[in-house]
Scaffold this motif. Structure first.
Motif, mmCIF file in Angstrom:
data_model
loop_
_atom_site.group_PDB
_atom_site.id
_atom_site.type_symbol
_atom_site.label_atom_id
_atom_site.label_comp_id
_atom_site.label_asym_id
_atom_site.label_seq_id
_atom_site.Cartn_x
_atom_site.Cartn_y
_atom_site.Cartn_z
ATOM 1 N N ARG A 1 -33.621 -22.833 21.148
ATOM 2 C CA ARG A 1 -32.844 -23.223 22.323
ATOM 3 C C ARG A 1 -33.577 -23.613 23.517
ATOM 4 N NH1 ARG A 1 -27.858 -18.540 22.244
ATOM 5 N NH2 ARG A 1 -27.399 -19.104 20.168
ATOM 6 N N SER A 2 -34.817 -23.359 23.902
ATOM 7 C CA SER A 2 -35.409 -23.508 25.284
ATOM 8 C C SER A 2 -36.151 -24.870 25.183
ATOM 9 C CB SER A 2 -36.664 -22.499 25.138
ATOM 10 O OG SER A 2 -37.512 -22.548 24.127
ATOM 11 N N GLY A 3 -36.240 -25.284 26.256
ATOM 12 C CA GLY A 3 -37.305 -26.184 26.688
ATOM 13 C C GLY A 3 -36.298 -27.687 26.800
ATOM 14 N N PHE A 4 -35.216 -27.522 26.818
ATOM 15 C CA PHE A 4 -34.173 -28.757 26.870
ATOM 16 C C PHE A 4 -33.913 -29.107 28.328
ATOM 17 C CE2 PHE A 4 -33.227 -27.361 22.580
ATOM 18 C CZ PHE A 4 -33.367 -28.613 21.813
ATOM 19 N N GLY A 5 -34.192 -28.160 29.301
ATOM 20 C CA GLY A 5 -33.692 -28.360 30.645
ATOM 21 C C GLY A 5 -34.464 -29.750 31.122
ATOM 22 N N LYS A 6 -35.653 -29.967 30.708
ATOM 23 C CA LYS A 6 -36.229 -31.091 31.462
ATOM 24 C C LYS A 6 -35.788 -32.216 31.002
ATOM 25 C CE LYS A 6 -39.968 -30.744 27.644
ATOM 26 N NZ LYS A 6 -41.310 -30.458 27.087
ATOM 27 N N HIS A 7 -35.068 -32.400 29.889
ATOM 28 C CA HIS A 7 -34.380 -33.594 29.488
ATOM 29 C C HIS A 7 -33.055 -33.717 29.976
ATOM 30 C CE1 HIS A 7 -38.019 -33.942 26.911
ATOM 31 N NE2 HIS A 7 -37.551 -32.774 26.182
ATOM 32 N N LEU A 8 -32.699 -32.727 30.746
ATOM 33 C CA LEU A 8 -31.202 -32.767 31.059
ATOM 34 C C LEU A 8 -30.940 -34.088 31.920
ATOM 35 C CD1 LEU A 8 -28.508 -31.200 31.525
ATOM 36 C CD2 LEU A 8 -29.581 -30.485 33.955
ATOM 37 N N ALA B 1 -31.983 -35.440 44.496
ATOM 38 C CA ALA B 1 -32.104 -35.128 45.797
ATOM 39 C C ALA B 1 -32.809 -33.811 46.072
ATOM 40 C CB ALA B 1 -30.586 -35.214 46.664
ATOM 41 N N PRO B 2 -33.501 -33.619 47.278
ATOM 42 C CA PRO B 2 -34.193 -32.516 47.467
ATOM 43 C C PRO B 2 -33.401 -31.483 47.869
ATOM 44 C CG PRO B 2 -35.457 -34.168 48.611
ATOM 45 C CD PRO B 2 -34.039 -34.769 48.059
ATOM 46 N N ARG B 3 -32.050 -31.568 48.327
ATOM 47 C CA ARG B 3 -31.111 -30.656 48.796
ATOM 48 C C ARG B 3 -30.509 -29.708 47.608
ATOM 49 N NH1 ARG B 3 -25.550 -33.040 50.639
ATOM 50 N NH2 ARG B 3 -24.972 -30.776 50.262
ATOM 51 N N TYR B 4 -30.675 -30.308 46.270
ATOM 52 C CA TYR B 4 -30.364 -29.710 45.044
ATOM 53 C C TYR B 4 -31.301 -29.016 44.207
ATOM 54 C CZ TYR B 4 -25.889 -32.219 46.014
ATOM 55 O OH TYR B 4 -24.506 -32.833 46.718
ATOM 56 N N GLN B 5 -32.374 -28.960 44.633
ATOM 57 C CA GLN B 5 -33.349 -28.446 44.050
ATOM 58 C C GLN B 5 -33.192 -26.705 44.000
ATOM 59 O OE1 GLN B 5 -35.345 -30.759 42.220
ATOM 60 N NE2 GLN B 5 -33.968 -31.858 43.365
ATOM 61 N N GLY B 6 -33.197 -26.340 42.794
ATOM 62 C CA GLY B 6 -33.164 -24.774 42.678
ATOM 63 C C GLY B 6 -31.715 -24.576 42.487
ATOM 64 N N ALA B 7 -30.558 -25.550 42.492
ATOM 65 C CA ALA B 7 -29.360 -25.108 42.366
ATOM 66 C C ALA B 7 -29.005 -24.540 40.903
ATOM 67 C CB ALA B 7 -28.535 -26.551 42.307
ATOM 68 N N GLU C 1 -28.291 -24.825 30.906
ATOM 69 C CA GLU C 1 -28.766 -23.423 31.088
ATOM 70 C C GLU C 1 -30.118 -23.337 31.264
ATOM 71 O OE1 GLU C 1 -29.993 -19.350 30.591
ATOM 72 O OE2 GLU C 1 -30.483 -20.966 29.340
ATOM 73 N N ASP C 2 -30.826 -23.844 30.480
ATOM 74 C CA ASP C 2 -32.425 -23.910 30.877
ATOM 75 C C ASP C 2 -32.972 -24.722 32.265
ATOM 76 O OD1 ASP C 2 -35.051 -23.401 29.306
ATOM 77 O OD2 ASP C 2 -35.310 -25.562 29.176
ATOM 78 N N TYR C 3 -32.158 -25.540 32.342
ATOM 79 C CA TYR C 3 -32.453 -26.392 33.798
ATOM 80 C C TYR C 3 -32.256 -25.446 34.740
ATOM 81 C CZ TYR C 3 -32.246 -29.723 37.432
ATOM 82 O OH TYR C 3 -32.505 -30.574 38.630
ATOM 83 N N GLY C 4 -31.245 -24.416 34.672
ATOM 84 C CA GLY C 4 -31.021 -23.367 35.697
ATOM 85 C C GLY C 4 -29.723 -23.191 35.992
ATOM 86 N N PHE C 5 -28.570 -23.930 35.533
ATOM 87 C CA PHE C 5 -27.439 -23.961 35.760
ATOM 88 C C PHE C 5 -26.580 -22.702 35.065
ATOM 89 C CE2 PHE C 5 -27.733 -28.661 37.013
ATOM 90 C CZ PHE C 5 -27.339 -28.328 38.041
ATOM 91 N N ARG C 6 -25.889 -21.906 35.610
ATOM 92 C CA ARG C 6 -25.202 -20.797 34.945
ATOM 93 C C ARG C 6 -23.661 -20.944 35.194
ATOM 94 N NH1 ARG C 6 -26.291 -15.053 34.204
ATOM 95 N NH2 ARG C 6 -25.482 -15.654 32.403
ATOM 96 N N CYS C 7 -23.056 -21.915 35.979
ATOM 97 C CA CYS C 7 -21.936 -21.968 36.137
ATOM 98 C C CYS C 7 -21.631 -23.434 36.646
ATOM 99 C CB CYS C 7 -21.372 -21.064 37.342
ATOM 100 S SG CYS C 7 -19.649 -21.261 37.946
#
Length: 208
Positions: free
Chosen positions: A35-42, A64-70, A93-99
């Motif tokens: 399941r891991s490692g797919f975030g870089k391809h989102l 956009a810089p404003r959305y980094q870490g969203a 999820e791997d990219y960082g989104f939980r909602c």
């Protein structure tokens, strides 16, 4: 699976309807079984100008810089349509989104989110548009999600209630996926296995 109770973070705005699973995670990246490692391809075909994923597209919203870490994604109707690939929520999820908040979701994608510890929230078009209008002028704007109270809390303090199935809510609050739910019955499973060995011992005899 990580429990989901409350979440506060930067909200990224993806002003696009009918985002399908091939746009979320293109087919060429589905070869892995973990399941891991797919975030870089989102959103690869939108995020990058090259096939190798080395040249970010400056015109794509999430670059956009404003959305980094969203960790919260606000988007439009019918998010997650297309094929039923479970890799789509894995990539998000791997990219960082939980909602993810949207007026509607494709059914299979919606169900897969819950199974992978993500909370998809359905709010009507008018409410989603109001969130866009509040978040858009303010880079780094954060919103809060309270699953227990079933509320989305905006920077202005305005709150929007959302519906969620009681069983799915229980699983998210307690960090239980299908395997976790099964393991809650581990004692009963072991008890059955011991009894079954006595009732039908020949099933447990090793072949010579």
């Amino acid at each position: 699976m990580k429990a989901f109770t409350t979440l506060k973070g930067i909200a990224a705005l993806l002003d696009r309807a009918n985002v399908d699973t091939d746009q979320i995670i293109p087919k060429q990246f589905l070869r892995k079984i973990e399941r891991s490692g797919f975030g870089k391809h989102l959103f690869h075909d939108w995020r990058f100008l090259d096939d190798a994923g080395q040249k970010p597209n400056p015109d794509f919203e999430l670059n956009a810089p404003r959305y980094q870490g969203a960790n919260i994604l606000i988007t439009r109707d019918n998010f997650g349509c297309g094929s039923s690939r479970e890799h789509a929520p894995w990539a998000l999820e791997d990219y960082g989104f939980r909602c993810i908040i949207a007026p509607s979701f494709a059914d299979i994608f919606f169900n897969n989110c819950f199974k992978n510890g993500m909370l998809p929230i359905v709010l009507d078009d008018k409410t989603v548009e109001a969130i866009f209008q509040e978040i858009s002028p303010t880079p780094g704007a954060e919103i809060s999600i309270d699953l227990e109270q079933q509320k989305v809390i905006l920077p202005s303090g305005k709150e929007h209630s959302f519906e969620v199935d009681a069983f799915r809510k229980y699983c998210l609050l307690n960090g239980l996926d299908d395997i976790g739910l099964t393991l809650k019955k581990a004692d009963k499973i072991a008890e059955f296995e011991e009894k079954n060995k006595k009732d039908v011992p020949w099933l447990y005899t090793k072949a010579v």
